[in-house]
Design an enzyme around this catalytic site. Structure first.
Site, mmCIF file in Angstrom:
data_model
loop_
_atom_site.group_PDB
_atom_site.id
_atom_site.type_symbol
_atom_site.label_atom_id
_atom_site.label_comp_id
_atom_site.label_asym_id
_atom_site.label_seq_id
_atom_site.Cartn_x
_atom_site.Cartn_y
_atom_site.Cartn_z
ATOM 1 N N ASP A 96 0.594 -1.716 0.012
ATOM 2 C CA ASP A 96 -0.275 0.103 -0.489
ATOM 3 C C ASP A 96 0.555 1.666 0.152
ATOM 4 O O ASP A 96 1.328 1.206 0.726
ATOM 5 C CB ASP A 96 -0.714 0.047 1.119
ATOM 6 N N ASP A 196 -2.482 4.643 -2.349
ATOM 7 C CA ASP A 196 -3.743 5.208 -1.391
ATOM 8 C C ASP A 196 -4.175 6.796 -2.049
ATOM 9 O O ASP A 196 -3.133 7.515 -2.836
ATOM 10 C CB ASP A 196 -2.890 5.378 -0.490
ATOM 11 N N GLU A 248 -6.388 3.976 -5.729
ATOM 12 C CA GLU A 248 -8.569 4.309 -4.341
ATOM 13 C C GLU A 248 -8.137 5.461 -5.272
ATOM 14 O O GLU A 248 -7.363 6.336 -4.841
ATOM 15 C CB GLU A 248 -7.753 4.206 -3.091
ATOM 16 N N HIS A 322 -10.646 -1.455 5.047
ATOM 17 C CA HIS A 322 -9.964 -0.920 6.063
ATOM 18 C C HIS A 322 -10.645 0.327 6.692
ATOM 19 O O HIS A 322 -10.732 1.078 7.980
ATOM 20 C CB HIS A 322 -8.718 -0.168 6.498
ATOM 21 N N ASP A 323 -11.671 0.901 5.934
ATOM 22 C CA ASP A 323 -12.556 2.326 6.121
ATOM 23 C C ASP A 323 -14.014 1.868 5.479
ATOM 24 O O ASP A 323 -14.921 2.988 5.502
ATOM 25 C CB ASP A 323 -11.516 3.081 4.448
#
Length: 549
Positions: A96, A196, A248, A322-323
């Site tokens: 990531d 990200d 993302e 995770h969000d």
């Protein structure tokens, strides 16, 4: 570009996955210890969220050193062992990369603070007086997106936490540094990169106030974003057929994603978009209590499926990360139909056109945390909004109700391995509480149950590898206005597959435009199916996959 259409990627949040040394934090050795479990599930690649050195203001998305392992997660030797052991099982690793911003503790920012012009140009600093920010933009985590530094007489931009300073991609030296970081990790044997909020890296030529919103329209899918991604591609992963990349994309447009994840392979393999996960928001505001809009959910998912296919572009398909809150709590049923609804939701996503992502614990039906005290929360966004919601006039009780639905901590509670103490996650004190339902929702129990959610995910993964129609076929939405049923058809080189899912906990009847008796049932979350001619009776949360050639 790597073959990714028949693969399934599993996301690991290392801090909450498995703790090997009893310090309460998950670590890299913990991941290595569970590789056989992941191989049994059948996944092809593991996406690990950041384990780089970090002050952990944003759970690792505030990176202080891109080329090292944070000691709390282990050592570089531990990571190298994980890469080797995963490779033995045919599993690759995806890292990531947080390239929109760094931690303010990063050496680059510290040198900028010390007055070095070279490193001030690595970030977005603006001259100004302490009483007037350069713009009125709002941070994604609440509050202003600018912070004033009296010692420098300048403001710096932070679209996220105040400790996350945005990088200046206009500076070619910054772009060269970031490309070199990717080459460093490729040399270690890393086979994928997730970028990200990468569509926020290109900022506007002129900074101005936003009188219509929070500022995002000025920096989302910015003016040079495609130039930057093509340059990064050419300098690093573009010539390597073994590398999978995913971006993302925050508040993105489909038109931009046609280019981000186009068939020409000049930018990225695929994209995450989040529009389908805003169907229980009001606009872009998630800190509200509103029911999910099923019609809108179908409309968004289908429009992205059809639009991306028409332009030869590729989606990452997913419910959880995770969000995001746990999908079975969000769109399914935590009670009587927990197992059925978790399987149905998996079925919706995994038979679609796109590369499916599983978030740790999703494959065993993990639920939201249900925390009722602010002391139980760890997420900076949740802590900020608990205060902001009360400042807006909500009661503490109402603020808790919203956090219990939307907090990112819902997905960050430790992985539930066993029914024992701390769910088998750690022998120490976990950094965040383990969900109390680990007593009956855990991997050990799932592995022993042939009818478990785990085994259903396993079958879905196997189907994608077995049937080319899932990996490569086109998708046609069916009965789009139906208020209860999510149905679509896949087709590829004479193969056809029907996916029919009852999204709710009540029985419904669905009429097909084709004779269903011509199809073979290859997967369902119920043993007996009520099919007569072109009509099928669907039990609560029933999912049926029918196939013919």
């Amino acid at each position: 570009m790597a073959e990714f259409k028949n693969k399934v990627i599993y996301q690991i949040y290392p801090k909450s996955f498995c703790d090997s040394n009893g310090d309460g934090l998950g670590d890299l050795r913990g991941v290595t210890s569970k590789l056989d479990y992941l191989a049994e599930l059948g996944v092809s690649c593991l996406w690990l969220t950041p384990f780089f050195p970090s002050p952990q203001r944003d759970n690792g998305y505030d990176v202080a050193d891109y080329r090292a392992v944070d000691p709390r997660f282990g050592t570089m030797a531990d990571l190298e062992e994980l890469i080797r052991e995963a490779d033995k099982r045919g599993i690759g690793l995806m890292l990531d990369m947080v390239f929109n911003h760094t931690s303010t503790e990063h050496a680059w920012f510290q040198r900028a603070l010390a007055g070095e012009k070279k490193y001030q140009d690595y970030y977005i600093f603006k001259e100004g007086s302490p009483d007037k920010a350069p713009t009125n933009w709002v941070s994604k985590f609440g509050g202003p997106a600018w912070e004033y530094l009296p010692a420098l007489g300048k403001w710096y931009l932070h679209l996220f936490d105040v400790s996350q300073a945005d990088l200046n991609w206009e500076n070619p030296e910054v772009r060269a540094e970031l490309a070199d970081i990717l080459r460093f990790w490729k040399a270690k044997g890393i086979q994928g990169f997730r970028f990200d909020v990468v569509n926020l890296i290109s900022k506007p030529a002129v900074y101005e106030d936003d009188h219509q919103g929070d500022g995002r329209r000025f920096y989302t899918d910015g003016p040079k974003i495609h130039q930057y991604l093509k340059e990064l591609n050419e300098a690093t992963f573009g010539r390597d057929p073994g590398i999978i990349t995913v971006g993302e994309m925050s508040s993105t447009s489909m038109e931009n994603c046609f280019r981000y994840a186009g068939a020409d392979g000049q930018e990225l393999s695929m994209v995450f978009s989040f529009h389908h996960l805003k169907v229980d928001f009001v606009g872009n505001e998630k800190w509200v209590l509103v029911p999910a809009d099923f019609g809108k959910l179908k409309e968004i998912l289908f429009s992205w499926q059809e639009g991306m296919a028409a332009h030869g572009a590729w989606n990452a398909v997913f419910w959880c990360n995770h969000d995001q809150p746990r999908v079975v709590s969000r769109f399914g049923d935590e009670g009587e139909y927990w197992k059925e609804s978790a399987k149905m939701l998996a079925n919706v996503i995994h038979a679609m056109r796109g590369t499916p992502y599983i978030y740790q614990g999703e494959e065993i039906g993990m639920t939201n945390a249900g925390f009722g005290s602010i002391d139980q929360y760890r997420d900076v966004e949740s802590l900020n909004h608990f205060r902001i919601l009360q400042e807006k006039g909500l009661t503490e009780e109402n603020a808790y109700q919203i956090l219990q639905i939307h907090s990112r901590d819902n997905s960050r509670t430790p992985m539930q391995w066993t029914s024992g103490e701390n769910g088998g996650f750690t022998t120490g004190e976990p950094w965040i509480e383990v969900n109390k339902n680990c007593s009956y929702i855990n991997a050990e129990a799932e592995l022993q149950d042939d009818d478990s959610i785990f085994h259903y995910y396993q079958k879905l993964i196997a189907l994608r590898k077995e049937y080319d129609v899932i990996a490569y076929g086109e998708l046609k939405p069916l009965d789009e206005k139906n208020p209860s049923v999510f149905a679509y058809e896949r087709e590829y080189q004479g193969e056809k597959m029907l996916v029919i899912c009852n999204f709710y906990g009540k029985e419904v009847t669905w009429d097909s435009e084709t004779e269903l008796g011509e199809y073979q049932c290859v997967l369902s979350n119920y043993e007996v199916h009520n099919i007569e001619g072109s009509r099928i009776g669907l039990k609560p949360y029933e999912a049926v996959v029918l196939y013919k050639k």
